[in-house]
Design a protein around this motif. Structure first.
Motif, mmCIF file in Angstrom:
data_model
loop_
_atom_site.group_PDB
_atom_site.id
_atom_site.type_symbol
_atom_site.label_atom_id
_atom_site.label_comp_id
_atom_site.label_asym_id
_atom_site.label_seq_id
_atom_site.Cartn_x
_atom_site.Cartn_y
_atom_site.Cartn_z
ATOM 1 N N TYR A 1 0.853 -1.179 0.000
ATOM 2 C CA TYR A 1 0.000 0.000 0.000
ATOM 3 C C TYR A 1 0.893 1.235 0.000
ATOM 4 C CZ TYR A 1 1.319 0.987 4.766
ATOM 5 O OH TYR A 1 2.052 1.293 5.877
ATOM 6 N N ILE A 2 0.365 2.342 -0.523
ATOM 7 C CA ILE A 2 1.048 3.633 -0.541
ATOM 8 C C ILE A 2 0.036 4.683 -0.135
ATOM 9 C CG2 ILE A 2 2.249 5.319 -1.983
ATOM 10 C CD1 ILE A 2 2.951 2.914 -3.841
ATOM 11 N N THR A 3 0.404 5.521 0.813
ATOM 12 C CA THR A 3 -0.531 6.550 1.276
ATOM 13 C C THR A 3 -0.366 7.829 0.469
ATOM 14 O OG1 THR A 3 1.029 7.247 2.986
ATOM 15 C CG2 THR A 3 -0.645 5.640 3.616
ATOM 16 N N LYS A 4 -1.477 8.529 0.270
ATOM 17 C CA LYS A 4 -1.472 9.838 -0.393
ATOM 18 C C LYS A 4 -1.277 10.934 0.667
ATOM 19 C CE LYS A 4 -4.828 8.432 -3.939
ATOM 20 N NZ LYS A 4 -6.157 8.723 -4.511
ATOM 21 N N PRO A 5 -0.553 12.016 0.326
ATOM 22 C CA PRO A 5 0.190 12.253 -0.921
ATOM 23 C C PRO A 5 1.423 11.362 -0.985
ATOM 24 C CG PRO A 5 0.632 13.998 0.641
ATOM 25 C CD PRO A 5 -0.431 13.140 1.268
ATOM 26 N N PHE A 6 1.799 10.958 -2.188
ATOM 27 C CA PHE A 6 2.872 9.994 -2.345
ATOM 28 C C PHE A 6 4.051 10.604 -3.096
ATOM 29 C CE2 PHE A 6 -0.318 9.376 -5.688
ATOM 30 C CZ PHE A 6 0.441 9.692 -6.803
ATOM 31 N N ASN A 7 5.195 9.980 -2.955
ATOM 32 C CA ASN A 7 6.387 10.303 -3.736
ATOM 33 C C ASN A 7 6.391 9.393 -4.961
ATOM 34 O OD1 ASN A 7 9.283 9.635 -4.568
ATOM 35 N ND2 ASN A 7 9.611 11.428 -3.279
ATOM 36 N N ILE A 8 6.466 9.978 -6.154
ATOM 37 C CA ILE A 8 6.309 9.187 -7.366
ATOM 38 C C ILE A 8 7.416 8.147 -7.517
ATOM 39 C CG2 ILE A 8 7.564 10.785 -8.877
ATOM 40 C CD1 ILE A 8 4.344 8.806 -9.709
ATOM 41 N N ASP A 9 8.631 8.482 -7.074
ATOM 42 C CA ASP A 9 9.720 7.509 -7.155
ATOM 43 C C ASP A 9 9.443 6.308 -6.258
ATOM 44 O OD1 ASP A 9 11.173 9.034 -8.960
ATOM 45 O OD2 ASP A 9 12.216 10.134 -7.398
ATOM 46 N N GLU A 10 8.792 6.559 -5.122
ATOM 47 C CA GLU A 10 8.440 5.458 -4.231
ATOM 48 C C GLU A 10 7.414 4.544 -4.878
ATOM 49 O OE1 GLU A 10 6.506 4.586 0.190
ATOM 50 O OE2 GLU A 10 6.597 6.637 -0.583
ATOM 51 N N VAL A 11 6.451 5.134 -5.576
ATOM 52 C CA VAL A 11 5.441 4.323 -6.257
ATOM 53 C C VAL A 11 6.096 3.391 -7.274
ATOM 54 C CG1 VAL A 11 3.429 4.369 -7.777
ATOM 55 C CG2 VAL A 11 3.643 6.058 -5.948
ATOM 56 N N VAL A 12 6.991 3.938 -8.091
ATOM 57 C CA VAL A 12 7.677 3.123 -9.106
ATOM 58 C C VAL A 12 8.477 2.010 -8.439
ATOM 59 C CG1 VAL A 12 9.403 3.146 -10.941
ATOM 60 C CG2 VAL A 12 7.754 5.025 -10.760
ATOM 61 N N ALA A 13 9.192 2.363 -7.362
ATOM 62 C CA ALA A 13 10.006 1.369 -6.663
ATOM 63 C C ALA A 13 9.140 0.278 -6.038
ATOM 64 C CB ALA A 13 10.851 2.043 -5.581
ATOM 65 N N ARG A 14 8.011 0.654 -5.455
ATOM 66 C CA ARG A 14 7.128 -0.334 -4.829
ATOM 67 C C ARG A 14 6.543 -1.279 -5.868
ATOM 68 N NH1 ARG A 14 4.651 0.865 0.188
ATOM 69 N NH2 ARG A 14 6.045 2.152 1.432
ATOM 70 N N ILE A 15 6.130 -0.736 -7.017
ATOM 71 C CA ILE A 15 5.590 -1.591 -8.078
ATOM 72 C C ILE A 15 6.652 -2.597 -8.522
ATOM 73 C CG2 ILE A 15 4.870 -1.633 -10.502
ATOM 74 C CD1 ILE A 15 2.623 -0.735 -8.821
ATOM 75 N N GLY A 16 7.876 -2.122 -8.741
ATOM 76 C CA GLY A 16 8.951 -3.025 -9.144
ATOM 77 C C GLY A 16 9.231 -4.094 -8.105
ATOM 78 N N ALA A 17 9.236 -3.700 -6.817
ATOM 79 C CA ALA A 17 9.526 -4.654 -5.748
ATOM 80 C C ALA A 17 8.435 -5.713 -5.641
ATOM 81 C CB ALA A 17 9.674 -3.914 -4.417
ATOM 82 N N VAL A 18 7.188 -5.301 -5.752
ATOM 83 C CA VAL A 18 6.078 -6.260 -5.665
ATOM 84 C C VAL A 18 6.125 -7.236 -6.831
ATOM 85 C CG1 VAL A 18 3.567 -6.467 -5.881
ATOM 86 C CG2 VAL A 18 4.541 -4.836 -4.268
ATOM 87 N N LEU A 19 6.436 -6.749 -8.022
ATOM 88 C CA LEU A 19 6.528 -7.636 -9.178
ATOM 89 C C LEU A 19 7.659 -8.640 -9.016
ATOM 90 C CD1 LEU A 19 5.781 -5.187 -12.104
ATOM 91 C CD2 LEU A 19 4.545 -7.296 -11.626
ATOM 92 N N ARG A 20 8.769 -8.181 -8.483
ATOM 93 C CA ARG A 20 9.883 -9.117 -8.281
ATOM 94 C C ARG A 20 9.514 -10.200 -7.272
ATOM 95 N NH1 ARG A 20 12.852 -4.328 -8.715
ATOM 96 N NH2 ARG A 20 12.969 -4.071 -6.455
ATOM 97 N N ARG A 21 8.730 -9.828 -6.263
ATOM 98 C CA ARG A 21 8.334 -10.813 -5.250
ATOM 99 C C ARG A 21 7.296 -11.788 -5.782
ATOM 100 N NH1 ARG A 21 7.659 -6.331 -1.713
ATOM 101 N NH2 ARG A 21 5.410 -6.711 -1.656
ATOM 102 N N THR A 22 6.386 -11.288 -6.586
ATOM 103 C CA THR A 22 5.217 -12.094 -6.931
ATOM 104 C C THR A 22 5.287 -12.770 -8.287
ATOM 105 O OG1 THR A 22 4.085 -10.153 -7.851
ATOM 106 C CG2 THR A 22 3.719 -10.646 -5.515
ATOM 107 N N ARG A 23 6.089 -12.235 -9.211
ATOM 108 C CA ARG A 23 6.096 -12.779 -10.565
ATOM 109 C C ARG A 23 7.514 -12.855 -11.086
ATOM 110 N NH1 ARG A 23 1.600 -11.047 -14.571
ATOM 111 N NH2 ARG A 23 1.689 -13.280 -14.898
ATOM 112 N N PRO A 24 8.078 -14.040 -11.227
ATOM 113 C CA PRO A 24 9.402 -14.178 -11.824
ATOM 114 C C PRO A 24 9.424 -13.588 -13.225
ATOM 115 C CG PRO A 24 8.663 -16.251 -10.868
ATOM 116 C CD PRO A 24 7.484 -15.321 -10.850
ATOM 117 N N ALA A 25 10.609 -13.143 -13.650
ATOM 118 C CA ALA A 25 10.728 -12.464 -14.942
ATOM 119 C C ALA A 25 10.255 -13.328 -16.096
ATOM 120 C CB ALA A 25 12.187 -12.039 -15.179
#
Length: 229
Positions: free
Chosen positions: A102-126
């Motif tokens: 989860y990400i709370t508003k207002p958010f830092n856009i770099d954090e959003v990108v990093a969180r999306i990447g981290a979740v994908l790495r955890r949940t879906r192999p390349a």
């Protein structure tokens, strides 16, 4: 960052927020789709099967958590991240019960990108992310692994730009896509030139190739944009 080309579905009813998120994610080489309602999100996810969804909790026609539950029922490996203005512990725990982060508003856009990447790495192999089912609309079929296109079973030879334009139209289904959105997504324009005719030119190229194999499939809404019939 995870594999280039991973698809993120943004479900956010505030256009300004959705645009900022989409621009940032595309800059980091994600494919991006946007929806402002539960109904549109379900239709897009059913047609394109994204790798991740970034969901606002409060939507005009429903609750983001209920949407997450439905998306997961349809696609168990979908990565889910919530955007929420609520930062109370109970709300955060509740959001995590439906998604991966989860990400709370207002958010830092770099954090959003990093969180999306981290979740994908955890949940879906390349290797899973890169193996996509074909995109389909009517008798059109786009293979995102080989970048090939078929209509009614016959091969359509497209240039990379023609393919990118057609793919974006297919991802948006029967929706009319504004010309400005096509310029930003397909041609990566940050500032839209007022007299540009590049979209019209490439639409005519696509029509010539696709209409040779069947009925006209691209429709024009004058003064607005283009879509698929």
């Amino acid at each position: 960052m995870t594999a280039p080309g991973s698809t993120v579905l943004i479900v956010e009813d505030e256009p300004s927020i959705a645009d900022v998120l989409a621009i940032a994610l595309r800059y980091h080489r994600f494919e991006v789709m946007t929806a402002g309602t539960v109904r549109d999100a379900l239709a897009l996810a059913e047609r394109t099967r994204p790798d991740a969804a970034l969901l606002d909790v409060m939507l005009p026609d429903g609750d983001g958590r209920a949407l997450a539950r439905e998306l997961r029922a349809r696609q168990p490996d979908l990565a889910l991240v919530f955007l929420t203005a609520r930062d109370a512990p109970a709300e955060i725990v509740g959001a995590l019960g439906y998604g991966d982060d989860y990400i709370t508003k207002p958010f830092n856009i770099d954090e959003v990108v990093a969180r999306i990447g981290a979740v994908l790495r955890r949940t879906r192999p390349a290797d899973v992310i890169q193996q996509r089912p074909p995109l389909r609309y009517g008798d059109l079929e786009l293979d995102e692994t080989t970048y090939s296109v078929h209509r009614a079973g016959r091969t359509v030879e497209l240039t990379p730009t023609e393919y990118a334009l057609l793919r974006f139209l297919v991802r948006n289904g029967g929706r009319i896509v504004p010309k400005e959105q096509l310029l930003r997504h397909v041609w990566q324009y940050e500032h839209i030139p007022s007299e540009s005719t590049v979209v019209e030119t490439y639409i005519s190229y696509l029509r010539r190739k696709l209409d040779a194999l069947g009925a006209p499939v691209i429709t024009t809404r004058r003064g607005v944009g283009y879509g698929l019939t």
